[in-house]
Scaffold this motif. Structure first.
Motif, PDB file in Angstrom:
ATOM      1  N   LYS A  35      -5.020   3.889   8.479  1.00  0.00           N
ATOM      2  CA  LYS A  35      -5.761   4.647   7.463  1.00  0.00           C
ATOM      3  C   LYS A  35      -5.150   6.021   7.259  1.00  0.00           C
ATOM      4  O   LYS A  35      -5.243   6.612   6.199  1.00  0.00           O
ATOM      5  CB  LYS A  35      -7.214   4.856   7.935  1.00  0.00           C
ATOM      6  N   VAL A  87      -5.045   0.553   3.007  1.00  0.00           N
ATOM      7  CA  VAL A  87      -6.460   0.630   2.693  1.00  0.00           C
ATOM      8  C   VAL A  87      -7.022  -0.776   2.493  1.00  0.00           C
ATOM      9  O   VAL A  87      -6.338  -1.656   1.949  1.00  0.00           O
ATOM     10  CB  VAL A  87      -6.669   1.526   1.443  1.00  0.00           C
ATOM     11  N   VAL A  89      -9.013  -3.380   0.615  1.00  0.00           N
ATOM     12  CA  VAL A  89      -9.391  -3.493  -0.789  1.00  0.00           C
ATOM     13  C   VAL A  89     -10.410  -4.605  -1.039  1.00  0.00           C
ATOM     14  O   VAL A  89     -10.938  -4.733  -2.144  1.00  0.00           O
ATOM     15  CB  VAL A  89      -8.163  -3.712  -1.707  1.00  0.00           C
ATOM     16  N   ARG A  96      -5.805  -5.917   2.747  1.00  0.00           N
ATOM     17  CA  ARG A  96      -5.381  -4.526   2.610  1.00  0.00           C
ATOM     18  C   ARG A  96      -4.272  -4.380   1.582  1.00  0.00           C
ATOM     19  O   ARG A  96      -3.552  -5.344   1.285  1.00  0.00           O
ATOM     20  CB  ARG A  96      -4.842  -3.982   3.951  1.00  0.00           C
ATOM     21  N   ASP A 119      -7.095   6.501  -1.350  1.00  0.00           N
ATOM     22  CA  ASP A 119      -8.516   6.758  -1.608  1.00  0.00           C
ATOM     23  C   ASP A 119      -8.909   6.244  -2.994  1.00  0.00           C
ATOM     24  O   ASP A 119      -9.991   5.692  -3.186  1.00  0.00           O
ATOM     25  CB  ASP A 119      -8.824   8.262  -1.521  1.00  0.00           C
ATOM     26  N   ARG A 122      -9.183   2.467  -3.015  1.00  0.00           N
ATOM     27  CA  ARG A 122     -10.448   2.062  -2.373  1.00  0.00           C
ATOM     28  C   ARG A 122     -11.602   2.166  -3.383  1.00  0.00           C
ATOM     29  O   ARG A 122     -12.445   1.268  -3.485  1.00  0.00           O
ATOM     30  CB  ARG A 122     -10.699   2.965  -1.155  1.00  0.00           C
TER      31      ARG A 122
END
Ligand SMILES: [Zn+2]
Length: 378
Positions: A35, A87, A89, A96, A119, A122
């Motif tokens: 992350k 991230v 998803v 990810r 970010d 996401r």
């Protein structure tokens, strides 16, 4: 590629282990589940020739694999920095996306880009458009433009301004025109309008309401540059930007307010499920949203997308309603394009009251609204 160059491209990199030395391969692998942003390499590291297994000037083949892409892009550098993180998803499957920024050391805004991009992805996956990001990779490459490609962006440095708006705009194009094939030559509003809408809402939200900027429609509305978006984009010149970005993004904001998030999201999901991997044209969009919302929205589509005109509301006056012991504000619809009413009333005792009506109040062709103020107040 000649030795010493790294390549970034549409697709997942297949032969990293053959090309990177073990330390750098370990960083690259770690970033796939991290992350936190990890530096895969800096400019200085890239130049020390410790990054690659071979330092010979020879042909190094970088292999990438991609599916469900309508195009392919690649970029290369022998002096860029590479940051990456990853991230989730799709919360159902844990899938990810590996998110990278590749950039010139002189681009002082770029160290923020990998995190902003992750970010943003996401939020795109979970909020707006609220559909799991379709690709396993996204690389924002520091070029000299603002342009989208499948799994890649070519973005200029915006320093000293924040890179947030540009980064999120170009990445959000993943949905339109790549996941959903949009014909930009004919209907640029079907992708640029959405990218403008997403970049505003996502930037505004990620930056706690400091970065967002609604592309200005109010100064153009009703002028000769305010051409209905349904006029084919290829035929527009100075009117292109407004018809592709400003006016449609305002239409989408109005639609979000009108339907509310839940219904809006349900329509968006249905639209994407039906048209993913296909080529929706304007009537596919209008009819899918009519169908998925359970409402005939033609009264909304027509003025926003087909008609000349502008949105405008005015206050005609304030009258007394003696029977109800209150004052009534008379609001007039002066323009043909339906917009919501946001009205803040300040009373003579210093108190305030806010009234909100969605654009639906104009659905039946009404030209006036009466807003009743609090009893006894002026
Ligand atoms: Zn765009």
């Amino acid at each position: 590629m000649p030795a010493g160059f790294q390549v970034w491209a549409t697709g997942e990199w297949q032969n990293a282990k053959d090309i990177l030395t073990s330390d750098y391969f370990a960083r690259w692998e770690k970033a796939h589940t991290s992350k936190e942003v990890i530096s895969i390499f800096s400019e200085n590291e890239l130049k020390t020739s410790e990054v690659f297994k071979t330092s010979e000037v020879s042909n190094v083949a970088f292999r990438f694999k991609a599916s469900d892409v309508p195009d392919f892009a690649f970029a290369a550098s022998d002096h860029y920095n590479w940051d990456a993180n990853s991230v989730v998803v799709d919360d159902k499957t844990g899938r990810r996306t590996f998110v990278s920024a590749a950039y010139n050391t002189a681009s002082t805004d770029y160290p923020q880009v990998a995190k902003i991009a992750a970010d943003g992805i996401r939020m795109m996956s979970t909020w707006l458009p609220g559909y799991p990001f379709p690709y396993p990779v996204m690389t924002v490459f520091n070029g000299d433009d603002g342009m989208e490609y499948p799994m890649m962006c070519n973005d200029v440095s915006t320093a000293p301004r924040s890179p947030m708006g540009l980064t999120l705009h170009e990445i959000s194009h993943t949905y339109f025109p790549f996941m959903m094939g949009i014909n930009e030559q004919d209907h640029a509003w079907m992708d640029e309008g959405w990218a403008a809408f997403f970049d505003y809402l996502l930037s505004d939200s990620l930056s706690n309401h400091t970065e967002g900027g609604v592309r200005d429609y109010s100064s153009i509305a009703g002028t000769e540059n305010d051409v209905p978006p349904m006029v084919k984009s290829r035929n527009l010149s100075t009117a292109y930007r407004n018809a592709s970005y400003q006016r449609p993004s305002q239409a989408y904001f109005t639609l979000l307010d009108l339907l509310g998030y839940e219904k809006f999201h349900q329509c968006m999901t249905e639209y994407m499920n039906r048209w993913k991997g296909k080529h929706p044209a304007p009537f596919d969009f209008f009819q899918t949203w009519n169908n998925a919302s359970g409402q005939n929205l033609d009264w909304f589509w027509k003025p926003w997308f087909f008609d000349w005109g502008y949105p405008d509301l005015g206050i005609q006056g304030v009258v007394n309603d003696e029977a109800a012991n209150c004052q009534v504000i008379l609001v007039e619809r002066k323009g043909n394009i339906p917009i919501p009413l946001h009205l803040v009333v300040e009373y003579s005792d210093g108190s305030k009251e806010t009234f909100h009506q969605t654009a639906a109040v104009w659905r039946d062709g009404k030209q006036n609204l009466r807003i009743s103020c609090a009893e006894g107040k002026k």
